[in-house]
Write a protein that holds these residues in place. Structure first.
Motif, mmCIF file in Angstrom:
data_model
loop_
_atom_site.group_PDB
_atom_site.id
_atom_site.type_symbol
_atom_site.label_atom_id
_atom_site.label_comp_id
_atom_site.label_asym_id
_atom_site.label_seq_id
_atom_site.Cartn_x
_atom_site.Cartn_y
_atom_site.Cartn_z
ATOM 1 N N UNK A 48 0.837 -1.203 0.000
ATOM 2 C CA UNK A 48 0.000 0.000 0.000
ATOM 3 C C UNK A 48 0.866 1.244 0.000
ATOM 4 N N UNK A 49 1.953 1.204 0.746
ATOM 5 C CA UNK A 49 2.868 2.343 0.819
ATOM 6 C C UNK A 49 3.471 2.634 -0.558
ATOM 7 N N UNK A 50 3.855 1.568 -1.276
ATOM 8 C CA UNK A 50 4.485 1.731 -2.578
ATOM 9 C C UNK A 50 3.474 1.814 -3.722
ATOM 10 N N UNK A 51 2.196 1.604 -3.392
ATOM 11 C CA UNK A 51 1.130 1.628 -4.395
ATOM 12 C C UNK A 51 1.356 0.576 -5.473
ATOM 13 N N UNK A 52 1.690 -0.641 -5.014
ATOM 14 C CA UNK A 52 1.850 -1.783 -5.908
ATOM 15 C C UNK A 52 1.102 -2.962 -5.283
ATOM 16 N N UNK A 53 1.043 -4.069 -6.000
ATOM 17 C CA UNK A 53 0.428 -5.266 -5.431
ATOM 18 C C UNK A 53 1.390 -5.892 -4.433
ATOM 19 N N UNK A 54 0.879 -6.827 -3.656
ATOM 20 C CA UNK A 54 1.716 -7.462 -2.635
ATOM 21 C C UNK A 54 2.738 -8.419 -3.247
ATOM 22 N N UNK A 55 2.499 -8.886 -4.470
ATOM 23 C CA UNK A 55 3.389 -9.887 -5.070
ATOM 24 C C UNK A 55 4.826 -9.406 -5.234
ATOM 25 N N UNK A 56 5.094 -8.248 -5.856
ATOM 26 C CA UNK A 56 6.498 -7.816 -5.970
ATOM 27 C C UNK A 56 7.135 -7.525 -4.622
ATOM 28 N N UNK A 57 6.327 -7.137 -3.635
ATOM 29 C CA UNK A 57 6.873 -6.907 -2.302
ATOM 30 C C UNK A 57 7.337 -8.223 -1.689
ATOM 31 N N UNK A 58 6.496 -9.264 -1.810
ATOM 32 C CA UNK A 58 6.885 -10.574 -1.271
ATOM 33 C C UNK A 58 8.120 -11.115 -1.996
ATOM 34 N N UNK A 59 8.181 -10.913 -3.313
ATOM 35 C CA UNK A 59 9.340 -11.362 -4.089
ATOM 36 C C UNK A 59 10.602 -10.623 -3.642
#
Length: 227
Positions: A48-59
Motif C-alpha cells: 500500500x505504501x508503494x502503491x503496488x500489489x503485494x506480489x512484488x513486495x513478497x518477491x
C-alpha cells in the motif's frame, strides 16, 4: 536515486523491474536504519505504501532474505536481521583481511580513465553527507567501493565484500550526520581517489584499514547489542 517518503521509507529509483525497484527501496531503508530490527513489517502494508500489489513486495522480501538483510516471519511479514556485536566484529575482521590488499591492487592496475570515473562517485558521497541524505550516501558509497574493488580484478572478492557490507549495514550513520561527523568519513573517499590516481597502493591500503574501522567504532558505537 531514492527520495525519502513521509514515513521514512525511500521512494523508487530507476530499476529494471518492479521487483527490483521494491527490493532496492527496502534494501536502502534497511541499510540506512530507517527500518529497524524488532519491528515486523507486512507485505500488504508495504504494498500500500508503494502503491503496488503485494506480489512484488513478497518477491523482494525473498531477495533480501537471501542476502541476510531480513528474516521472514511466517504469516506476518518480515523483520530486519539484527547483527550482534560478535558478528559485527567478525565481519569487520574479514573485511580488513580482504579490502585493503584488494584496494592496493586496484591502485596498481587502474587506468587514468577508471580513476576519472571514481572521482564523481567520491564527490557524490561528500555531497550526500553534507546534505545528511543517508539513502543517497549509501547508494554512492556502495557503488564507489564496488567499482574500486573491481579494479583489482577479483570479481568473486567483490561479491563477497559487497554481501559483507550489506550485512553490517552502516550502523550509526544518522547519529554521525546529526553530530556533523559524517563529512569527515565521506572525504576519505576523495583521498582514496587521489591514492589510486597516484598509484599509491600502500597508502590506500592503510587508509582502507582506517575507513573500515569506522564501522566498528564511530558508526557502531558502544557494544550494547546482544552477543
Amino acid at each position: 536515486m531514492h527520495e525519502t517518503g513521509r514515513d521514512g521509507l525511500p521512494s523508487f529509483g530507476r530499476r529494471t523491474s518492479l521487483r527490483e525497484q521494491v527490493a532496492e527501496a527496502l534494501r536502502a531503508a534497511v541499510v540506512s536504519g530507517e527500518m529497524k530490527p524488532g519491528q515486523v513489517y507486512s507485505a500488504p502494508a508495504l504494498a500500500a505504501r508503494f502503491e503496488v500489489s503485494a506480489t512484488p513486495v513478497r518477491e523482494a522480501m525473498l531477495d533480501l532474505a537471501k542476502q541476510g538483510l531480513i528474516e521472514v516471519v511466517p504469516n506476518k511479514g518480515f523483520h530486519v536481521t539484527a547483527v550482534s556485536d560478535g558478528e559485527l566484529d567478525q565481519i569487520t575482521e574479514i573485511r580488513l583481511l580482504l579490502e585493503p590488499p584488494a584496494a592496493a591492487r586496484a591502485a596498481e592496475r587502474a587506468t587514468a580513465e577508471q580513476v576519472r570515473a571514481l572521482f564523481p562517485l567520491a564527490q557524490a558521497i561528500v555531497d550526500a553527507a553534507a546534505d545528511a541524505d543517508l539513502i543517497r550516501y549509501i547508494e554512492a558509497d556502495t557503488e564507489f567501493h564496488r567499482r574500486l574493488l573491481e579494479l583489482g580484478g577479483n570479481l568473486r572478492l567483490v561479491a563477497v565484500v559487497t554481501e559483507l557490507r550489506a550485512r553490517t549495514r552502516l550502523y550509526g550513520l544518522a547519529g554521525l550526520a546529526e553530530r556533523g561527523l559524517l563529512e569527515a568519513s565521506a572525504k576519505e573517499h576523495v583521498t582514496m581517489c587521489d591514492h589510486v590516481a597516484a598509484g599509491r597502493g600502500v597508502e590506500l591500503s592503510e587508509l582502507m584499514h582506517v575507513h573500515i574501522g569506522h564501522v566498528r567504532r564511530e558508526w557502531a558505537g558502544p557494544k550494547e547489542r546482544t552477543q
